[in-house]
Write a protein that holds these residues in place. Structure first.
Motif, short mmCIF file in Angstrom:
data_model
loop_
_atom_site.label_atom_id
_atom_site.label_comp_id
_atom_site.label_asym_id
_atom_site.label_seq_id
_atom_site.Cartn_x
_atom_site.Cartn_y
_atom_site.Cartn_z
N ASP A 78 6.20 -7.39 5.60
CA ASP A 78 4.86 -7.80 6.03
C ASP A 78 4.40 -7.01 7.25
O ASP A 78 3.22 -6.66 7.36
N TYR A 80 5.32 -3.93 7.97
CA TYR A 80 4.96 -2.61 7.45
C TYR A 80 3.59 -2.64 6.78
O TYR A 80 2.77 -1.74 6.98
N MET A 81 3.34 -3.66 5.96
CA MET A 81 2.08 -3.72 5.23
C MET A 81 0.90 -3.92 6.17
O MET A 81 -0.20 -3.43 5.91
N ASP A 82 1.12 -4.63 7.27
CA ASP A 82 0.02 -4.89 8.21
C ASP A 82 -0.25 -3.72 9.15
O ASP A 82 -1.41 -3.47 9.50
N TYR A 83 0.79 -3.02 9.59
CA TYR A 83 0.62 -2.07 10.67
C TYR A 83 0.86 -0.61 10.31
O TYR A 83 0.50 0.28 11.08
N VAL A 84 1.48 -0.33 9.18
CA VAL A 84 1.71 1.06 8.78
C VAL A 84 0.73 1.38 7.67
O VAL A 84 0.89 0.96 6.53
N LYS A 85 -0.30 2.13 8.00
CA LYS A 85 -1.39 2.38 7.05
C LYS A 85 -1.12 3.52 6.07
O LYS A 85 -1.47 3.41 4.91
N PRO A 86 -0.50 4.64 6.47
CA PRO A 86 -0.26 5.71 5.49
C PRO A 86 0.73 5.23 4.41
O PRO A 86 1.83 4.77 4.72
N VAL A 87 0.32 5.33 3.16
CA VAL A 87 1.11 4.79 2.06
C VAL A 87 2.47 5.47 1.95
O VAL A 87 3.49 4.80 1.71
N ARG A 90 4.77 4.16 4.67
CA ARG A 90 5.13 2.77 4.38
C ARG A 90 6.16 2.70 3.25
O ARG A 90 7.14 1.95 3.34
#
Length: 115
Positions: A78, A80-87, A90
């Motif tokens: 969660d 990572y999904m909230d704060y790491v934007k580059p796919v 992530r």
């Protein structure tokens, strides 16, 4: 009237419940394990081996670690999904985290059944 169309996989509630269930299991295990450890006559290798000599304690200890790792996976994923934007970044972090947690689970199994 506003008609809301909900789409998606609906992982949120399932993961929320799973994280709370693992937390409850970890708290119950910690309390019972602390009571058992404090009830030992002395803190020596032989008494600790005796405590873990039964398969039931090893099994529940391993379940504790599995619950801990799953609990950690949900939380870290969660974040990572909230704060790491580059796919790509992530995805890389997800893969590294999964490999680490599975490795830790194998390490915990090796330690528990090595006695």
């Amino acid at each position: 009237m506003v008609k809301r169309i909900v789409v998606g996989a609906h992982y949120g509630l399932r993961d929320w419940i799973a994280q709370r269930a693992t937390a409850v299991f970890m708290v119950v295990y910690t309390v019972l394990f602390a009571a058992a450890a404090l009830g030992l006559p002395e803190m020596t290798y032989d008494t600790w081996s005796g405590l873990f000599g039964g398969g039931l304690v090893r099994f529940f200890t391993f379940l504790f670690f599995l619950a801990l790792f799953y609990h950690a996976w949900i939380g870290v994923r969660d974040i990572y999904m909230d704060y790491v934007k580059p796919v790509g970044v992530r995805l890389f972090l997800h893969v590294v985290t999964i490999f680490l947690l599975v490795g830790y689970a194998g390490w915990a199994a090796q330690i528990l059944w090595r006695l």
